[in-house]
Scaffold this motif. Sequence first.
Motif, PDB file in Angstrom:
ATOM      1  N   VAL A 136       0.874  -1.177   0.000  1.00 59.06           N
ATOM      2  CA  VAL A 136       0.000   0.000   0.000  1.00 59.06           C
ATOM      3  C   VAL A 136       0.906   1.220   0.000  1.00 59.06           C
ATOM      4  N   GLU A 137       0.756   2.081  -1.007  1.00 64.58           N
ATOM      5  CA  GLU A 137       1.649   3.247  -1.078  1.00 64.58           C
ATOM      6  C   GLU A 137       0.851   4.537  -1.037  1.00 64.58           C
ATOM      7  N   GLY A 138       1.357   5.493  -0.247  1.00 64.63           N
ATOM      8  CA  GLY A 138       0.676   6.772  -0.134  1.00 64.63           C
ATOM      9  C   GLY A 138       1.378   7.702   0.836  1.00 64.63           C
ATOM     10  N   ASN A 139       1.006   8.955   0.782  1.00 62.85           N
ATOM     11  CA  ASN A 139       1.712   9.985   1.550  1.00 62.85           C
ATOM     12  C   ASN A 139       1.599   9.815   3.060  1.00 62.85           C
ATOM     13  N   TYR A 140       0.392   9.543   3.547  1.00 64.48           N
ATOM     14  CA  TYR A 140       0.114   9.730   4.980  1.00 64.48           C
ATOM     15  C   TYR A 140      -0.052   8.431   5.767  1.00 64.48           C
ATOM     16  N   LEU A 141       0.411   7.341   5.210  1.00 66.72           N
ATOM     17  CA  LEU A 141       0.152   6.029   5.806  1.00 66.72           C
ATOM     18  C   LEU A 141       0.794   5.838   7.171  1.00 66.72           C
ATOM     19  N   LEU A 142       1.819   6.622   7.488  1.00 66.71           N
ATOM     20  CA  LEU A 142       2.517   6.445   8.761  1.00 66.71           C
ATOM     21  C   LEU A 142       2.233   7.562   9.764  1.00 66.71           C
ATOM     22  N   LEU A 143       1.248   8.414   9.458  1.00 68.30           N
ATOM     23  CA  LEU A 143       0.887   9.449  10.424  1.00 68.30           C
ATOM     24  C   LEU A 143       0.367   8.790  11.700  1.00 68.30           C
ATOM     25  N   ASP A 144       0.634   9.429  12.831  1.00 64.43           N
ATOM     26  CA  ASP A 144       0.222   8.845  14.109  1.00 64.43           C
ATOM     27  C   ASP A 144      -0.887   9.670  14.761  1.00 64.43           C
ATOM     28  N   GLU A 145      -1.828  10.112  13.947  1.00 61.62           N
ATOM     29  CA  GLU A 145      -2.941  10.909  14.464  1.00 61.62           C
ATOM     30  C   GLU A 145      -4.250  10.426  13.862  1.00 61.62           C
ATOM     31  N   GLY A 146      -5.294  10.402  14.688  1.00 65.44           N
ATOM     32  CA  GLY A 146      -6.621  10.052  14.227  1.00 65.44           C
ATOM     33  C   GLY A 146      -6.693   8.675  13.586  1.00 65.44           C
ATOM     34  N   VAL A 147      -7.505   8.579  12.539  1.00 67.08           N
ATOM     35  CA  VAL A 147      -7.699   7.309  11.841  1.00 67.08           C
ATOM     36  C   VAL A 147      -6.411   6.835  11.178  1.00 67.08           C
ATOM     37  N   TRP A 148      -5.541   7.769  10.828  1.00 70.33           N
ATOM     38  CA  TRP A 148      -4.274   7.392  10.182  1.00 70.33           C
ATOM     39  C   TRP A 148      -3.463   6.454  11.072  1.00 70.33           C
ATOM     40  N   SER A 149      -3.503   6.657  12.363  1.00 74.67           N
ATOM     41  CA  SER A 149      -2.754   5.782  13.261  1.00 74.67           C
ATOM     42  C   SER A 149      -3.339   4.372  13.259  1.00 74.67           C
ATOM     43  N   ASP A 150      -4.658   4.257  13.091  1.00 75.56           N
ATOM     44  CA  ASP A 150      -5.290   2.942  12.984  1.00 75.56           C
ATOM     45  C   ASP A 150      -4.895   2.260  11.680  1.00 75.56           C
ATOM     46  N   ILE A 151      -4.767   3.039  10.620  1.00 71.96           N
ATOM     47  CA  ILE A 151      -4.311   2.498   9.335  1.00 71.96           C
ATOM     48  C   ILE A 151      -2.888   1.969   9.471  1.00 71.96           C
ATOM     49  N   SER A 152      -2.037   2.746  10.089  1.00 68.96           N
ATOM     50  CA  SER A 152      -0.639   2.349  10.258  1.00 68.96           C
ATOM     51  C   SER A 152      -0.514   1.044  11.036  1.00 68.96           C
ATOM     52  N   ALA A 153      -1.423   0.837  11.975  1.00 73.90           N
ATOM     53  CA  ALA A 153      -1.365  -0.366  12.814  1.00 73.90           C
ATOM     54  C   ALA A 153      -1.698  -1.636  12.040  1.00 73.90           C
ATOM     55  N   VAL A 154      -2.307  -1.500  10.865  1.00 72.28           N
ATOM     56  CA  VAL A 154      -2.679  -2.672  10.074  1.00 72.28           C
ATOM     57  C   VAL A 154      -1.458  -3.310   9.413  1.00 72.28           C
TER      58      VAL A 154
END
Length: 312
Positions: A228-246
Amino acid sequence: MDSLTFLPTSTSLSCFSSPDFAKQVRFSLWRQSSLSVKWTVNTARPLLYTVRSNLRDGASMKVSFSRNSDTHVLEARCMDEVYDSLVERLLPTAAATANPNLKYIIGLAGPPGAGKSTVASEVVQRINKKWPQKAPSMDELVESPEVAIVLPMDGFHLYRRQLDAMEDPKEAHARRGAPWTFDPARLLKCLQTLRNEGSVYAPSFDHGVGDPVEDDIFVSLQHKVVIVEGNYLLLDEGVWSDISAVFDEKWFIDVDLDTSMERVLKRHMSKSNRSPDEAKWRIDYNDRPNAELIMKSKKNADLVIKSIDLSA
């Protein structure tokens, strides 16, 4: 400086720089390659390991470790060596995944112009090309299945009509590409479905139209590796942090921002037909602020990939 040459027999190597200090170093399976590891010990700075392998005629990469972090740093002399190192990192995992529902999902982040799409595409192509060697029992008359696929984050842009409905539509369109112009909740649901069910339909993005294309990408049961490639995948805020945990692994492409913005400038002028002044304005107003935010998420990566300026 001490050095040690050894023959690895697994993907995990223990290197000791002193009797009371040990770091576990994780490399991909190097087959029967001998690695020469050199280190200096300085408690105030990260350890630097220089790894030389006979896989590519003495190709070298550097892996930097910190006592407080498991982040690895990958450097090489050319991007082909970067691609091959990443493939060697992932192939054993793909080969070991017998359950078709299991997926090894990598999140690949980095600022605009870092080369995320290129890296993801090259790694996936090379994994699929090498896969028949990992599955020699396959019937030669049967076409080898693709076991790796790219899932871009671009398909989770908000639609233009959604931007039109915002309080300040002009600002929303001008800032398109910022985190709040995506639908991270939808991306999270997509990844959770993939994780739980083993397959999923995902949207792509039509840059000509400027909107997502629904159900244009199908990650099937046969796919074992998903990047999965994209700019904000490793942000640690809000829903982005839940995405990163996947993600099973989190990669970040580290690039000089001036270099990446120069690439984006050329992209704006060639693909979007913007004038030089318009392109520069968009970079200053939108792309660079986004890139500066993205660079802060580098600390959340398991592997930092040093970008190579091919024009240098």
